[in-house]
Design an enzyme around this catalytic site. Structure first.
Site, PDB file in Angstrom:
ATOM      1  N   ARG A  51       0.702  -1.246  -0.130  1.00  0.00           N
ATOM      2  CA  ARG A  51      -0.085  -0.147   0.147  1.00  0.00           C
ATOM      3  C   ARG A  51       0.805   1.192  -0.034  1.00  0.00           C
ATOM      4  O   ARG A  51       0.423   1.972  -0.811  1.00  0.00           O
ATOM      5  CB  ARG A  51      -0.817   0.133   1.310  1.00  0.00           C
ATOM      6  CG  ARG A  51      -2.267  -0.630   1.148  1.00  0.00           C
ATOM      7  CD  ARG A  51      -2.589  -1.136   2.501  1.00  0.00           C
ATOM      8  NE  ARG A  51      -1.587  -2.442   2.838  1.00  0.00           N
ATOM      9  CZ  ARG A  51      -1.665  -3.479   2.301  1.00  0.00           C
ATOM     10  NH1 ARG A  51      -2.712  -3.762   1.628  1.00  0.00           N
ATOM     11  NH2 ARG A  51      -0.953  -4.379   2.699  1.00  0.00           N
ATOM     12  N   THR A  52       1.550   1.405   0.934  1.00  0.00           N
ATOM     13  CA  THR A  52       2.532   2.640   1.214  1.00  0.00           C
ATOM     14  C   THR A  52       3.143   2.856  -0.206  1.00  0.00           C
ATOM     15  O   THR A  52       3.149   4.161  -0.586  1.00  0.00           O
ATOM     16  CB  THR A  52       3.417   2.587   2.372  1.00  0.00           C
ATOM     17  OG1 THR A  52       2.600   1.957   3.609  1.00  0.00           O
ATOM     18  CG2 THR A  52       3.731   3.836   2.708  1.00  0.00           C
ATOM     19  N   LYS A  80      25.651  -3.001  -0.113  1.00  0.00           N
ATOM     20  CA  LYS A  80      27.282  -2.909  -0.246  1.00  0.00           C
ATOM     21  C   LYS A  80      27.719  -2.159   1.037  1.00  0.00           C
ATOM     22  O   LYS A  80      28.950  -1.804   1.172  1.00  0.00           O
ATOM     23  CB  LYS A  80      27.656  -2.431  -1.510  1.00  0.00           C
ATOM     24  CG  LYS A  80      27.340  -2.846  -2.589  1.00  0.00           C
ATOM     25  CD  LYS A  80      27.817  -2.121  -3.935  1.00  0.00           C
ATOM     26  CE  LYS A  80      26.695  -2.013  -4.764  1.00  0.00           C
ATOM     27  NZ  LYS A  80      27.097  -1.038  -6.109  1.00  0.00           N
ATOM     28  N   ARG A 101      10.951   4.071   3.902  1.00  0.00           N
ATOM     29  CA  ARG A 101      10.655   2.786   4.614  1.00  0.00           C
ATOM     30  C   ARG A 101      11.797   2.356   5.260  1.00  0.00           C
ATOM     31  O   ARG A 101      12.699   1.917   4.252  1.00  0.00           O
ATOM     32  CB  ARG A 101       9.391   1.971   4.404  1.00  0.00           C
ATOM     33  CG  ARG A 101       9.417   0.888   5.358  1.00  0.00           C
ATOM     34  CD  ARG A 101       8.124   0.142   4.815  1.00  0.00           C
ATOM     35  NE  ARG A 101       6.839   0.770   5.224  1.00  0.00           N
ATOM     36  CZ  ARG A 101       5.589   0.090   5.058  1.00  0.00           C
ATOM     37  NH1 ARG A 101       5.635  -1.163   4.695  1.00  0.00           N
ATOM     38  NH2 ARG A 101       4.556   0.935   5.237  1.00  0.00           N
ATOM     39  N   HIS A 129       4.304   5.798  11.762  1.00  0.00           N
ATOM     40  CA  HIS A 129       3.997   5.777  10.284  1.00  0.00           C
ATOM     41  C   HIS A 129       3.069   6.968  10.115  1.00  0.00           C
ATOM     42  O   HIS A 129       1.575   6.456   9.774  1.00  0.00           O
ATOM     43  CB  HIS A 129       3.364   4.328  10.174  1.00  0.00           C
ATOM     44  CG  HIS A 129       2.993   3.826   8.886  1.00  0.00           C
ATOM     45  ND1 HIS A 129       3.262   4.607   7.476  1.00  0.00           N
ATOM     46  CD2 HIS A 129       2.795   2.538   8.214  1.00  0.00           C
ATOM     47  CE1 HIS A 129       3.103   3.921   6.536  1.00  0.00           C
ATOM     48  NE2 HIS A 129       2.725   2.893   6.833  1.00  0.00           N
TER      49      HIS A 129
HETATM   50  N1   CP Z   1      -0.364  -0.022   5.819  1.00  0.00           N
HETATM   51  C1   CP Z   1       0.597  -0.198   5.194  1.00  0.00           C
HETATM   52  O1   CP Z   1       1.690   0.379   5.692  1.00  0.00           O
HETATM   53  O2   CP Z   1       0.957  -1.341   4.291  1.00  0.00           O
HETATM   54  P1   CP Z   1       1.861  -1.841   3.580  1.00  0.00           P
HETATM   55  O3   CP Z   1       3.097  -2.242   4.742  1.00  0.00           O
HETATM   56  O4   CP Z   1       1.521  -2.666   2.592  1.00  0.00           O
HETATM   57  O5   CP Z   1       2.559  -0.534   3.001  1.00  0.00           O
END
Ligand code: CP
Length: 303
Positions: A51-52, A80, A101, A129
Site C-alpha cells: 500500500r504505502t 554494499k 521506509r 507511520h
Molecule cells: N499499511 C501499510 O503500511 O501497508 P504496507 O506495508 O503494504 O505499505
C-alpha cells in the site's frame, strides 16, 4: 524545506488543510492532474510494502509527476554497506522528494538531516507511520464528520504497531477522546505512550477481552500481529490469532461502528465482514492515496 517524520510535526490547522485538500482532490481530480509536472518522487523502501509504496507512486503519477526508487534493500547500495546519510545525499541529486521506509527506528530522520529535499517517513521499525495516520484520519473524518467525542478501540499488536502509536498521537489532540487498548499482555501499549496520555489527562483503559468492550466503541482499529517484529517464532505462533473479528463478535457492536485496519490483514478480520457497511479498511487504502497527494503538494509547496 520541510520533511515529515512524526505526525506531531503537523499542527491541527495543517491537518485540517490536508484533509480539505484530500476532499477536494476526491471531488475535482482534474484540478490536480498536472500540479507536479516535472517533479520526481523517490521511493526508498528497505522493508516490504504494497500500500504505502504503491500509493505514493500512484499519488505522484496522479499529480502529473514521475517516480523512481527501489523496493528492497538488496537492490540498493545499502547491500554494499552504504549509509542512510550517503543514500539520502545521493538521491537528493535525482529526486525532488523522498518517501523512505526502513526497519530501523529513526532511519528516515537521519535521511531528512542529510537530504537536500523533503523526506517523508513511510514507516520506521515499530516507531511511527505518519502517512498511514493521515489515511486513518481521512477515513475517520469522512465516516464520522469529526474527531471529537469518540471512543476508539485499538486491538492486536499495540507494542510494535507503529500505525497505532502514530494514530494515538494524532487523535490525542482532539476533545473528549477515550482510548480502549485491547491486546494480549505480551503486546500491550508501551509505557511511554500511557505516560504521555496520563500527562495530557486523556482517559484510556486496557483489556485483553475484545468482546467485553466492543459495544462501547465508535472506532475499532484492528492490527496484525507482526511476525517480522518477533525474535522468537514460538511467541509469534502463540499470539498471532489472539483476536479474530467475526460477524458473531460484531453482534453487540454499534450500528455506526467504523472498523479500520492499516492492512495487510492476515487472520484478524474474517473476510465475511468485508461487505458489512461498518468495514472501512479498503476505503482507508484509497484515502491513503489522496492524503499522500495532499502531503506531496504541501511539502513541495505547490499551490
Ligand atoms: N499499511 C501499510 O503500511 O501497508 P504496507 O506495508 O503494504 O505499505
Amino acid at each position: 524545506m520541510r520533511s515529515l517524520i512524526d505526525i506531531l510535526e503537523l499542527s491541527t490547522k495543517e491537518l485540517d488543510r490536508l484533509l480539505a485538500t484530500a476532499d477536494d482532490i476526491i471531488e475535482n481530480p482534474e484540478k490536480y492532474a498536472h500540479k507536479c509536472a516535472g517533479k520526481k518522487l523517490a521511493t526508498l523502501f528497505f522493508e516490504p510494502s504494497t500500500r504505502t509504496r504503491l500509493s505514493f507512486e500512484a499519488a505522484m503519477y496522479e499529480l502529473g509527476g514521475m517516480c523512481l526508487g527501489f523496493s528492497e534493500a538488496q537492490s540498493s547500495s545499502a547491500a554494499k554497506g552504504e549509509s542512510i546519510a550517503d543514500t539520502a545525499k545521493t538521491v537528493s541529486c535525482y529526486a525532488d522528494i523522498i518517501a523512505m521506509r526502513h526497519p530501523k527506528e529513526g532511519a528516515p530522520l537521519v535521511a531528512s538531516m542529510n537530504a537536500s529535499v523533503p523526506v517523508i517517513n513511510a514507516g520506521d521499525g515499530g516507531h511511527n507511520h505518519p502517512t498511514q495516520t493521515l489515511a486513518d484520519l481521512l477515513t475517520i473524518h469522512r465516516e464520522k464528520g469529526h474527531f471529537d467525542n469518540l471512543t476508539v478501540g485499538l486491538c492486536g499488536d499495540l507494542k510494535f504497531g507503529r500505525t497505532v502509536h502514530s494514530l494515538i498521537s494524532a487523535l490525542s489532540r482532539y476533545k473528549n477522546i477515550n482510548f480502549v487498548f485491547i491486546s494480549p499482555s505480551e503486546l500491550k501499549i508501551p509505557d511511554y505512550v500511557k505516560e504521555s496520555l496520563r500527562k495530557s489527562g486523556i482517559p484510556f483503559t486496557e483489556t485483553t477481552d475484545l468482546e467485553a468492550v466492543i459495544s462501547t466503541l465508535d472506532i475499532l482499529y484492528m492490527t496484525r500481529v507482526q511476525r517480522e517484529r518477533f525474535f522468537n517464532e514460538e511467541d509469534y505462533l502463540r499470539l498471532k490469532d489472539s483476536y479474530i473479528l467475526t460477524p458473531e463478535k460484531l453482534e453487540t457492536a454499534k450500528a455506526d461502528l467504523s472498523i479500520l485496519h492499516p492492512l495487510p490483514r492476515v487472520n484478524e478480520i474474517s473476510v465475511a465482514i468485508d461487505n458489512d457497511p461498518r468495514a472501512c479498511y479498503f476505503k482507508q487504502v484509497l484515502y491513503g492515496k489522496y492524503m499522500r497527494m495532499a502531503l506531496i503538494l504541501m511539502l513541495l509547496e505547490v499551490e
